[in-house]
Structures are given as structure tokens and as C-alpha cells.
Design a protein around this motif. Structure first.
Motif, short mmCIF file in Angstrom:
data_model
loop_
_atom_site.label_atom_id
_atom_site.label_comp_id
_atom_site.label_asym_id
_atom_site.label_seq_id
_atom_site.Cartn_x
_atom_site.Cartn_y
_atom_site.Cartn_z
N ASP A 76 -52.84 -25.93 -195.85
CA ASP A 76 -52.84 -27.33 -195.01
C ASP A 76 -53.77 -28.26 -195.14
O ASP A 76 -54.83 -27.92 -194.88
N TYR A 77 -53.53 -29.34 -196.16
CA TYR A 77 -54.52 -30.20 -196.43
C TYR A 77 -54.15 -31.65 -196.07
O TYR A 77 -53.04 -31.99 -196.73
N TRP A 78 -54.86 -32.24 -195.34
CA TRP A 78 -54.36 -33.86 -195.04
C TRP A 78 -55.04 -34.77 -195.99
O TRP A 78 -56.43 -34.77 -195.80
N VAL A 84 -53.36 -39.62 -202.04
CA VAL A 84 -51.93 -39.61 -202.28
C VAL A 84 -51.47 -40.50 -203.42
O VAL A 84 -50.55 -39.99 -204.36
N LEU A 85 -52.19 -41.66 -203.46
CA LEU A 85 -51.71 -42.61 -204.41
C LEU A 85 -52.34 -42.03 -205.92
O LEU A 85 -51.45 -42.26 -206.97
N GLY A 86 -53.46 -41.31 -205.89
CA GLY A 86 -53.83 -40.88 -207.09
C GLY A 86 -52.95 -39.86 -207.78
O GLY A 86 -52.82 -39.85 -208.97
N ARG A 87 -52.50 -38.95 -206.98
CA ARG A 87 -51.62 -37.96 -207.58
C ARG A 87 -50.15 -38.31 -207.25
O ARG A 87 -49.18 -37.69 -207.81
N ASP A 94 -49.08 -36.39 -195.22
CA ASP A 94 -49.70 -37.24 -196.18
C ASP A 94 -48.79 -38.70 -196.26
O ASP A 94 -49.44 -39.65 -196.37
N PHE A 95 -47.80 -38.59 -196.18
CA PHE A 95 -46.83 -39.84 -195.95
C PHE A 95 -47.21 -40.52 -194.84
O PHE A 95 -47.16 -41.89 -194.82
N ALA A 96 -47.03 -39.85 -193.85
CA ALA A 96 -47.22 -40.51 -192.41
C ALA A 96 -48.61 -41.05 -192.40
O ALA A 96 -48.73 -42.24 -191.86
#
Length: 208
Positions: A76-78, A84-87, A94-96
Motif C-alpha cells: 500500500d503506497y500512496w 503517477v505521471l512519471g510512471r 493514486d488516481f483520486a
């Protein structure tokens, strides 16, 4: 508002963010940050409803869903928006979070936005398969019915039309709500250590 975050996205050093993305994730990461910058620029003067659509579509289309164990090698990693954009990968949290941060940068007040933990029923109305999930809720008016931004579907729907979701609790930088009850003190969010970690890492990246 986000702790330490200006609602004027022009206050961010986008050149620095693009450099960080390039160093950490290569050219594809920098391209994603450029696309994010373009989204912020193009959506800045729009009404809230249009901002919601633009931001929801941007992340739902650009980011591939993957579990944290696949992306980060942990349960569980936020992730921050830059991660998020980089990967170009993330799970529901992460979306939220990326949508929440982006909408705040576009001037949507924190009191209208909550990160909401829900139980989602998978497989239709009669299904007994339920799993934990996170969405972003937008409240057009205090105490009113929220709109739900979700990575599982492309439409933004009122909560009453998301009968597959059952709210557990929600939070932002101003408070914590359990089952829709009166918000607890803002210090209650301190218990959400992963949320505090995201905010700290965003500040380190210059999203502040």
C-alpha cells in the motif's frame, strides 16, 4: 486548501518538475508532466463542471491501473501526482489523489473536495464480491449530494447513482468524515500517515 499549496498553479516551477520527471522516469515522464501543464493551462478559466470532466478524463485515459505491489513492490503506497505521471501507472488512491491535487491547483476549494474510501461491489447488483476502493467526491454545495470521480468508469455521476459504492469515510486537508457524519477536527487527518507523506513529498518536489 492543500497544506502549503498555492491554488495558483503558476506558482509551481514546471521546468523543475519536468526536469525531475525526466531524471527519474526518462523522456516519457517529462512528456506526461508537459501534458499535465497543458491541462492546467487550458482548464484554468473553466467552470467547475468542465474542470471536473477535463481532469477526470485526463487521468483515466493517461494512467494505467496497476496494483502497488506491481508498481512499488509494497502492499500500500500512496503516490504523488509526479510519481503517477512519471510512471503513467497507479491504483485507485493514486488516481483520486492526482485528481484532488489537480483540481485544487485549478482553484477548486478544498471544502468542495474529499478523498473518499468506499466499498465497491464488483460484478453487478446481485454480486457479493466487495473490495476496498477510493474515489474523489466533489460537493457543489455544503451538505449536498456529491459527484463521484472514479477510475473504474468514465462518467462523473451523483453519489445516488453509484449504488455499487458504500462510503466508509472521507477526508481532505481540513477534516475527516466517518460515514457522512459531522467532520472531526482537522488534526484527525494526522492519523492518515500515508496522506501526510504524500503532502510532504509533494512539497519536496515543489508542488507547494
Amino acid at each position: 486548501m492543500l497544506v502549503g499549496m498555492s491554488l495558483a498553479f503558476g506558482g509551481m516551477d514546471m521546468d523543475r518538475l519536468m526536469l525531475l520527471a525526466s531524471q527519474r522516469y526518462g523522456n516519457a515522464g517529462a512528456v506526461s508532466v508537459i501534458a499535465w501543464r497543458d491541462l492546467l493551462t487550458q482548464a484554468a478559466g473553466l467552470p467547475d463542471a468542465a474542470k471536473l470532466r477535463r481532469v477526470n478524463d485526463f487521468f483515466n485515459r493517461r494512467i494505467r491501473f496497476k496494483e502497488d505491489t506491481e508498481i512499488w513492490g509494497m502492499a500500500d503506497y500512496w503516490a504523488t501526482p509526479l510519481e503517477v505521471l512519471g510512471r503513467a501507472q497507479g491504483d485507485c488512491e493514486d488516481f483520486a489523489i492526482a485528481k484532488y491535487v489537480t483540481l485544487q491547483l485549478l482553484g477548486v476549494p478544498a471544502e468542495k473536495l474529499r478523498l473518499t474510501y468506499v466499498k465497491v461491489r464488483i460484478g453487478g447488483p446481485q454480486s457479493t464480491v466487495v473490495q476496498a476502493h477510493m474515489v474523489l467526491s466533489y460537493y457543489p454545495a455544503p451538505g449536498g449530494e456529491p459527484l463521484v470521480l472514479d477510475n473504474l468508469i468514465s462518467d462523473i455521476r451523483p453519489a445516488s447513482r453509484r449504488t455499487d459504492l458504500t462510503t466508509a469515510f472521507s477526508f481532505n486537508t481540513e477534516g475527516l468524515w466517518v460515514g457522512g457524519a459531522t467532520p472531526r477536527a482537522a488534526s484527525g487527518t494526522q492519523r492518515l500517515s500515508k496522506w501526510q507523506s504524500v503532502l510532504a513529498r509533494m512539497r519536496e518536489d515543489g508542488i507547494d
